[in-house]
Write a protein that holds these residues in place. Structure first.
Motif, PDB file in Angstrom:
ATOM      1  N   GLN A 175     -13.092   7.523  16.146  1.00 38.69           N
ATOM      2  CA  GLN A 175     -13.756   7.544  14.854  1.00 38.69           C
ATOM      3  C   GLN A 175     -12.723   7.270  13.767  1.00 38.69           C
ATOM      4  O   GLN A 175     -11.548   7.624  13.921  1.00 38.69           O
ATOM      5  CB  GLN A 175     -14.417   8.901  14.596  1.00 38.69           C
ATOM      6  N   PRO A 176     -13.132   6.640  12.675  1.00 37.38           N
ATOM      7  CA  PRO A 176     -12.173   6.396  11.585  1.00 37.38           C
ATOM      8  C   PRO A 176     -11.686   7.716  11.002  1.00 37.38           C
ATOM      9  O   PRO A 176     -12.486   8.570  10.621  1.00 37.38           O
ATOM     10  CB  PRO A 176     -12.993   5.595  10.567  1.00 37.38           C
ATOM     11  N   GLU A 197      -8.691   2.888   8.055  1.00 34.86           N
ATOM     12  CA  GLU A 197      -9.099   2.589   9.428  1.00 34.86           C
ATOM     13  C   GLU A 197     -10.549   2.127   9.518  1.00 34.86           C
ATOM     14  O   GLU A 197     -10.952   1.540  10.523  1.00 34.86           O
ATOM     15  CB  GLU A 197      -8.913   3.824  10.314  1.00 34.86           C
ATOM     16  N   HIS A 228     -12.397  -0.372  12.454  1.00 33.60           N
ATOM     17  CA  HIS A 228     -13.454   0.101  13.350  1.00 33.60           C
ATOM     18  C   HIS A 228     -14.741  -0.694  13.145  1.00 33.60           C
ATOM     19  O   HIS A 228     -15.450  -1.003  14.111  1.00 33.60           O
ATOM     20  CB  HIS A 228     -13.713   1.591  13.118  1.00 33.60           C
TER      21      HIS A 228
END
Length: 367
Positions: free
Chosen positions: A179-180, A185, A189
């Motif tokens: 997960q970010p 990020e 993703h």
């Protein structure tokens, strides 16, 4: 406190720690909230500009710490408390950045390539969505409900990362592995899922309006959300000693004057972890009293954090008594039946005073 000037080093680091522990994720947010010059405060906190003793007093009042702790690291916030504050601040920052990453991830997967286009669709200012996506403002449960209705995701996933996300089984399968954790990020993703078919959803304007209405209603009597106490911080009221006496009349029996007229001089913020693990006290029973006759000055005398819990009054230990002169006396007492407002004398002393409560911790005088 001396009248010197302070700049950089550990002083600036402690100032930043106090600011973050008070719930402000950026120096600019703290300055704007308290009406300080944003650029000046940012430079002071970063160590590029000096600040004076009067500045320290102002910062300490705003961030709920004693001035001496900012300057020397000593005072009521001892080393253990400083560690707890720092740890809580870091954990809160990590959670906030992760929630911001999930919010940006949701926007991108729902097809909004820019913040502006999403904000226009939702009916928000672009700066509001930007501040939440960058993590400069915490994503509260109320705001998560707004964005959940806008992007078709579950608010609990936005705030805590708890699946399902509401983005579909294929996305959830991916999120189980990664997960970010930061806003930066989120793009990577989202790009990794560019070949995954995601059902588009239209912003639920009715649900958005309801969430915004609830957001306004929960602002606690008109106090802006930005002024709420930070999560994990318990505010202990400082009261005048005379307000802690139990009235002798039968009317309102069991209710103290302090409870009938809750007008604290100020409040002191302590991390809930510190209360539970170090002081082992229930915040609902705690009060702060000043040893000086006039408690209006922050640096006037010592403060005592006391417990007014009835069960704690009967055990042996140190207790705070209010003398007729207006000063306070800390007395060591053995086990016995005692009640608030009772007149007692400390061992080996002639003075008799009114029992205010059991001493929990002493806040050292700030010179």
């Amino acid at each position: 406190m001396d009248t010197g000037r302070y700049q950089g080093g550990d002083v600036a680091a402690r100032l930043k720690t106090a600011r973050r522990a008070a719930g402000f994720l950026s120096a600019g947010a703290a300055a704007a909230q308290h009406g300080w010059g944003v650029s000046l405060y940012q430079q002071q906190e970063s160590g590029n500009r000096a600040f004076t003793a009067s500045d320290v007093e102002r910062f300490a009042e705003a961030f709920h710490v004693v001035p001496r702790w900012i300057v020397t690291g000593q005072g009521s916030e001892n080393e253990r408390l400083a560690e707890i504050i720092q740890q809580a601040s870091q954990e809160r920052s990590t959670r906030s950045r992760a929630a911001a990453g999930r919010l940006r991830f949701s926007r991108l997967l729902r097809g909004f390539r820019t913040v502006g286009s999403a904000a226009e669709t939702i009916g928000l200012k672009r700066t509001t969505l930007t501040s939440h996506e960058l993590g400069s403002v915490d994503l509260s449960t109320e705001w998560a409900s707004v964005y959940g209705a806008a992007f078709g995701v579950r608010p609990l996933w936005l705030t805590a990362g708890t699946l399902p996300s509401g983005l579909g089984e294929k996305v959830d399968s991916y999120l189980k592995g990664a997960q970010p954790s930061t806003p930066d990020e989120a793009k990577d993703h989202a790009a990794a899922l560019r070949n995954v078919s995601i059902t588009p959803v239209a912003a639920n304007r009715v649900a958005i309006a309801q969430a915004l209405k609830k957001l306004e209603a929960t602002s606690r009597r008109g106090v802006p959300l930005s002024k709420r106490r930070p999560t994990g911080t318990v505010m202990i009221p400082e009261v005048q000693p005379t307000l802690l006496r139990t009235p002798p009349t039968s009317e309102g029996a069991g209710e103290s004057v302090e409870e009938a007229r809750p007008k604290p001089v100020r409040t002191w913020g302590l991390p809930s972890d510190y209360l539970a693990s170090v002081l082992k006290a229930d915040a609902r029973d705690l009060r702060v009293v000043a040893s000086a006759a006039s408690p209006t000055a922050r640096s006037a005398g010592e403060r005592y954090v006391i417990s007014t819990a009835p069960a704690s009054l009967n055990e042996p230990g140190s207790f705070v008594l209010s003398l007729p002169s207006g000063s306070l006396l800390v007395a060591r007492l053995e086990a016995g039946d005692r009640s608030l407002g009772e007149t007692l004398a400390g061992e080996g002393r002639e003075e008799a005073g009114t029992l205010l409560g059991r001493l929990v911790v002493r806040i050292s005088q700030v010179d």
